[in-house]
Design a protein around this motif. Structure first.
Motif, PDB file in Angstrom:
ATOM      1  N   LYS A 290      25.176 -52.055  70.299  1.00  6.17           N
ATOM      2  CA  LYS A 290      25.543 -53.381  69.799  1.00  6.17           C
ATOM      3  C   LYS A 290      26.676 -53.225  68.795  1.00  6.17           C
ATOM      4  O   LYS A 290      27.051 -52.106  68.409  1.00  6.17           O
ATOM      5  N   GLU A 291      27.200 -54.353  68.341  1.00  8.07           N
ATOM      6  CA  GLU A 291      28.311 -54.316  67.397  1.00  8.07           C
ATOM      7  C   GLU A 291      27.853 -53.695  66.079  1.00  8.07           C
ATOM      8  O   GLU A 291      26.810 -54.053  65.533  1.00  8.07           O
ATOM      9  N   GLY A 292      28.658 -52.741  65.599  1.00  3.65           N
ATOM     10  CA  GLY A 292      28.336 -52.049  64.356  1.00  3.65           C
ATOM     11  C   GLY A 292      27.576 -50.754  64.558  1.00  3.65           C
ATOM     12  O   GLY A 292      27.464 -49.956  63.614  1.00  3.65           O
ATOM     13  N   SER A 293      27.054 -50.519  65.735  1.00  5.00           N
ATOM     14  CA  SER A 293      26.305 -49.288  65.986  1.00  5.00           C
ATOM     15  C   SER A 293      27.262 -48.123  66.239  1.00  5.00           C
ATOM     16  O   SER A 293      28.392 -48.314  66.686  1.00  5.00           O
ATOM     17  N   THR A 294      26.775 -46.934  65.943  1.00  5.61           N
ATOM     18  CA  THR A 294      27.565 -45.714  66.134  1.00  5.61           C
ATOM     19  C   THR A 294      27.101 -45.018  67.404  1.00  5.61           C
ATOM     20  O   THR A 294      25.912 -44.740  67.576  1.00  5.61           O
ATOM     21  N   ILE A 295      28.055 -44.743  68.294  1.00  6.05           N
ATOM     22  CA  ILE A 295      27.737 -44.103  69.569  1.00  6.05           C
ATOM     23  C   ILE A 295      28.731 -42.971  69.802  1.00  6.05           C
ATOM     24  O   ILE A 295      29.818 -42.935  69.213  1.00  6.05           O
ATOM     25  N   SER A 296      28.357 -42.043  70.654  1.00  9.22           N
ATOM     26  CA  SER A 296      29.236 -40.917  70.997  1.00  9.22           C
ATOM     27  C   SER A 296      29.653 -41.043  72.461  1.00  9.22           C
ATOM     28  O   SER A 296      28.941 -41.631  73.283  1.00  9.22           O
ATOM     29  N   GLY A 297      30.778 -40.468  72.774  1.00  5.99           N
ATOM     30  CA  GLY A 297      31.289 -40.523  74.139  1.00  5.99           C
ATOM     31  C   GLY A 297      32.367 -39.482  74.362  1.00  5.99           C
ATOM     32  O   GLY A 297      32.740 -38.724  73.462  1.00  5.99           O
ATOM     33  N   LYS A 298      32.876 -39.459  75.587  1.00  8.43           N
ATOM     34  CA  LYS A 298      33.897 -38.493  75.981  1.00  8.43           C
ATOM     35  C   LYS A 298      35.181 -39.228  76.336  1.00  8.43           C
ATOM     36  O   LYS A 298      35.162 -40.262  77.005  1.00  8.43           O
ATOM     37  N   VAL A 299      36.300 -38.676  75.886  1.00 12.13           N
ATOM     38  CA  VAL A 299      37.609 -39.263  76.181  1.00 12.13           C
ATOM     39  C   VAL A 299      37.929 -38.996  77.655  1.00 12.13           C
ATOM     40  O   VAL A 299      38.022 -37.836  78.079  1.00 12.13           O
ATOM     41  N   VAL A 300      38.103 -40.073  78.435  1.00  9.33           N
ATOM     42  CA  VAL A 300      38.392 -39.930  79.868  1.00  9.33           C
ATOM     43  C   VAL A 300      39.829 -40.291  80.208  1.00  9.33           C
ATOM     44  O   VAL A 300      40.321 -39.925  81.279  1.00  9.33           O
ATOM     45  N   SER A 301      40.500 -40.989  79.303  1.00 13.52           N
ATOM     46  CA  SER A 301      41.887 -41.364  79.567  1.00 13.52           C
ATOM     47  C   SER A 301      42.585 -41.674  78.246  1.00 13.52           C
ATOM     48  O   SER A 301      41.969 -42.214  77.328  1.00 13.52           O
ATOM     49  N   VAL A 302      43.872 -41.311  78.167  1.00 13.85           N
ATOM     50  CA  VAL A 302      44.681 -41.566  76.975  1.00 13.85           C
ATOM     51  C   VAL A 302      45.938 -42.305  77.420  1.00 13.85           C
ATOM     52  O   VAL A 302      46.673 -41.830  78.295  1.00 13.85           O
ATOM     53  N   ALA A 303      46.166 -43.479  76.841  1.00 13.39           N
ATOM     54  CA  ALA A 303      47.340 -44.290  77.148  1.00 13.39           C
ATOM     55  C   ALA A 303      48.187 -44.446  75.890  1.00 13.39           C
ATOM     56  O   ALA A 303      47.833 -43.967  74.816  1.00 13.39           O
TER      57      ALA A 303
END
Length: 752
Positions: free
Chosen positions: A344-357
């Motif tokens: 939700k808004e304000g929550s901290t999550i982790s992820g992987k960079v899949v694309s850079v523009a």
């Protein structure tokens, strides 16, 4: 076969008999030569010869071995006509038809109606696997009868004679031809069609990609001629076209049975960077890369392989263009529908960079769920221009959810929100006047940007880099990535701006330069560069001065060169503008003026001394005698010689420092018989002080010392004896040395 062989044997015997008869006939038709009669009675030898001739005349040459006559002349002619009528006229280098009368593993015997049969290699009939006796074929008469009497035939040449016409006709009519795959070549296969080599591209072998071409070598296949080049005699055939013709006939039936949303099974036929083609059993459909997986993939081979059998759904199809769009990911649920409530808004999550523009980076939270981190949300720094400088594909990052829209499947993320804004405590951490170190991040024409801390950047203006050097671009002073010490000049918290300075770390040297580079002072300098306007001179203490073009002329009229060291006179000094104007021309021109003034002063002294001596002589002598007149004339000549020597001494003394033990030089002469000594002239003023002591004054060097000597100042005592009137007189003679400068020297002399 046996009957044909018997006929050929009988014909050969008749031909032999005919040839022999014709030979004897020619012999018998030769007329006999009668011998002349020599006597009425023949001899015994002649009688025997006559008897033999009579015996030969009675012999029947046309009889056979049994003594029977064969044929008459008329009968023989009739037989010859009937025999020759059984042969067909044979012309070399033409295509004729013949019948196969015999064959084995190597050769084929062909009867073309000639007196002998011909042999053809069995290899020339490899395109006819069911070759049999009695088959009619076309052959080329290469040689009707060679040296051995053999008939030379060729089926290959016969085919070549008619091959091109057959190929053109087959191409125009679109008929199917049969060819023999001879060998493999670059990009395809070589196919023998009508004994003519044609090219079969690898893409035209089958509707599916063929990886092994060798499996087709040595086989007979059906082809369709798709391209003919009349000029270069090139032919391209296709086996795929025959398959496609069958498929096209099936496409209409298959398309009529398809429906949107229908799940069908297919085989991965071909793979490209934008998707894969799936064979649905006679018709191909495109599975685009975006419809393979809910997650982001770079190439279809990450998920699928060739010849994979997969289930796909019909997304769309076009009856007119016969195109089918397929989908694979649609068979599974959308990941956004399964998004948990903890995101939700304000929550901290982790992820992987899949694309850079250019505008940001996409972070994959889960397969099929991505969020965008805009470039402005990556760092508190305002000078981050390219996201690739901050993130790379494959990086694992922590982010904060800024906005979330489950309906439109959009999510906005931020990275800088996980840390405190450094500008909140900017006044405490980077107060005005405090010293810090930073890394040069960017260079511009007006200055450089320095990163003091992540998110804290400041500007160092180009004018705040150095006190001494005139810097046009920051790259002349430093480079990107270098560490630089600065002092905070100004803090603007509202606009998030920081003004920094580097030269302020040191005291302003121009306060000291003002006392060193006084107007009229002479200093050594090195030429750094020259242009049309003038030259840049490197003075002592690293300060730069400028010499205008009119002030950098040398006495020998040669131009200045780089790294040349000369003496320069300060003609202008500005502390506020940080500008020094110097001149080299004034030095050698001033020396010339000083020499001329010294010569004029010496001339005046000689004239005054001469008048004094004459006056004194007039007072001491009441009468003039001839001897006295002679003495007076000799005295005048002596004065003239003394004047010339005095000029040389003055010129030498102007160019050389005066010796400390220099005293008063006087000339004496004995006049007349009285031999009394009379003073003639004073060459140089006596001095007791060390002349080098003048250099202890500020701005006085060897050249300035010579100029002061030319004005009559040879020691510090002479400087102390100056008053206002003397100063005004010297300023009128040499305007380059101001009255303020003389007053400064008087004060310095007092202190010394």
């Amino acid at each position: 076969m046996e009957e044909i062989s018997k006929i050929s044997a009988d014909q050969n015997e008749e031909l032999v008999e005919t040839s022999i008869d014709e030979v004897f006939k020619e012999v018998l038709e030769i007329p006999l030569v009668e011998a002349p009669e020599t006597s009425s009675k023949p001899s015994k030898a002649k009688k025997s010869e006559i008897g033999a001739a009579s015996a030969h005349d009675d012999f029947d040459w046309s009889a056979d071995d049994a003594g029977f006559e064969t044929y008459s002349k008329d009968e023989r002619k009739q037989l010859e006509v009937s025999y020759n009528s059984t042969f067909q006229p044979v012309i070399e280098k033409q295509v004729v038809k013949g019948v196969i009368v015999g064959m084995n593993e190597k050769d084929v015997v062909i009867n073309i109606g000639f007196k002998s049969d011909g042999l053809v290699s069995r290899q020339e009939f490899r395109d006819i696997p069911n070759l049999a006796l009695g088959d009619e074929v076309e052959v080329f008469v290469d040689v009707a009868e060679d040296k051995m009497g053999q008939l030379i035939l060729s089926r290959k040449k016969a085919l070549q004679e008619t091959a091109w016409e057959k190929i053109v006709d087959a191409h125009n009519s679109g008929s199917i031809v049969t060819g023999y795959v001879r060998s493999r070549t670059k990009g395809g296969l070589v196919v023998d069609v009508f004994s003519f080599d044609t090219f079969l591209p690898g893409s035209q072998i089958d509707t599916k990609p063929v990886r092994d071409y060798d499996q087709y070598v040595g086989k007979n296949m059906d082809f369709k001629i798709v391209k003919v080049n009349e000029i270069f005699k090139n032919v391209v055939v296709s086996h795929k076209a025959l398959i496609e013709d069958d498929i096209e006939a099936q496409k209409s039936v298959i398309l009529s049975k398809l429906e949107k949303g229908q799940v069908v099974e297919g085989v991965v036929k071909n793979m490209t960077s934008f998707g894969v083609f799936v064979d649905l059993g006679g018709i191909d459909g495109l599975l685009h890369i975006t419809d393979i997986s809910w997650g982001r993939i770079n190439h279809p081979e990450e998920v699928l392989k060739l010849d994979d059998r997969i289930q796909v759904v019909i997304l769309d199809y076009d009856d007119a263009k016969k195109r089918i769009s397929l989908g694979l990911k649609q068979l599974s649920a959308h990941p956004w529908d399964e998004l948990t409530d903890d995101v939700k808004e304000g929550s901290t999550i982790s992820g992987k960079v899949v694309s850079v523009a250019d505008y940001g980076a996409f972070i994959e939270i889960k397969p099929g769920i991505e969020g965008l981190v805009h470039v402005s949300e990556m760092s508190w720094s305002s000078h981050l221009r390219n996201p690739s400088e901050y993130l790379n594909v494959g990086d694992e990052v922590q982010t904060q959810v800024l906005t979330l829209n489950k309906i439109e499947h959009k999510m906005s993320l931020g990275i800088k929100q996980l840390t405190q804004d450094p500008w909140i405590e900017i006044e405490n951490n980077f107060a005005q006047g405090t010293k810090h170190s930073g890394v040069v991040k960017n260079l511009t024409t007006y200055g450089l940007f320095l990163e003091l801390k992540e998110g804290i950047d400041g500007l160092v203006h180009v004018s705040d880099l150095s006190w001494n050097k005139k810097i046009k671009h920051p790259s002349e002073f430093t480079k990107k990535g270098a560490v630089l010490d600065v002092i905070v000049l100004e803090v603007d918290k509202i606009n998030r701006r920081l003004s920094l300075g580097h030269k302020q770390l040191e005291e302003n040297p121009w306060e000291t330069f003002e006392t060193i580079f006084t107007i009229g002072s002479v200093h050594e300098g090195t030429v750094m560069s020259t242009n049309d306007k003038g030259a840049t001179i490197q003075m002592q203490y690293g300060v730069e001065a400028f010499g205008p073009s009119r002030h950098i002329k040398k006495a020998d009229n040669k131009p200045l060169v780089d790294d040349e060291t000369l003496e320069f006179e300060v003609v202008e000094f500005s502390k506020d503008a940080k500008r020094i104007i110097v001149s080299h021309t004034n030095i050698w021109k001033g020396a010339e003026r000083a020499n001329k003034e010294a010569e004029n002063n010496e001339k005046d002294k000689v004239r005054r001394n001469e008048s004094k001596v004459v006056k004194k002589m007039n007072q001491t002598s009441e009468k003039s005698t001839f001897g006295e007149l002679d003495a007076l004339t000799a005295l005048r000549e002596q004065f003239e010689k003394a004047e010339k020597s005095t000029k040389k001494e003055v010129a030498a003394k102007v160019n050389e420092p005066i010796a400390p033990d220099a005293g008063v030089v006087k000339s004496e002469k004995i006049i007349g018989k009285s031999k009394s000594k009379v003073p003639v002239k004073e060459v140089v003023d006596a001095t007791t002080n060390d002349a080098k002591s003048l250099k202890s004054l500020s701005g006085v060097g060897p050249v300035m010392e010579k100029r002061m000597n030319g004005l009559g100042i040879n020691s510090l005592q002479n400087v102390l004896d100056l008053d206002t009137s003397h100063i005004e007189t010297m300023v009128s003679k040499d305007a380059k040395i101001s009255s303020e400068q003389w007053n400064k020297w008087i004060e310095e002399a007092k202190s010394i």
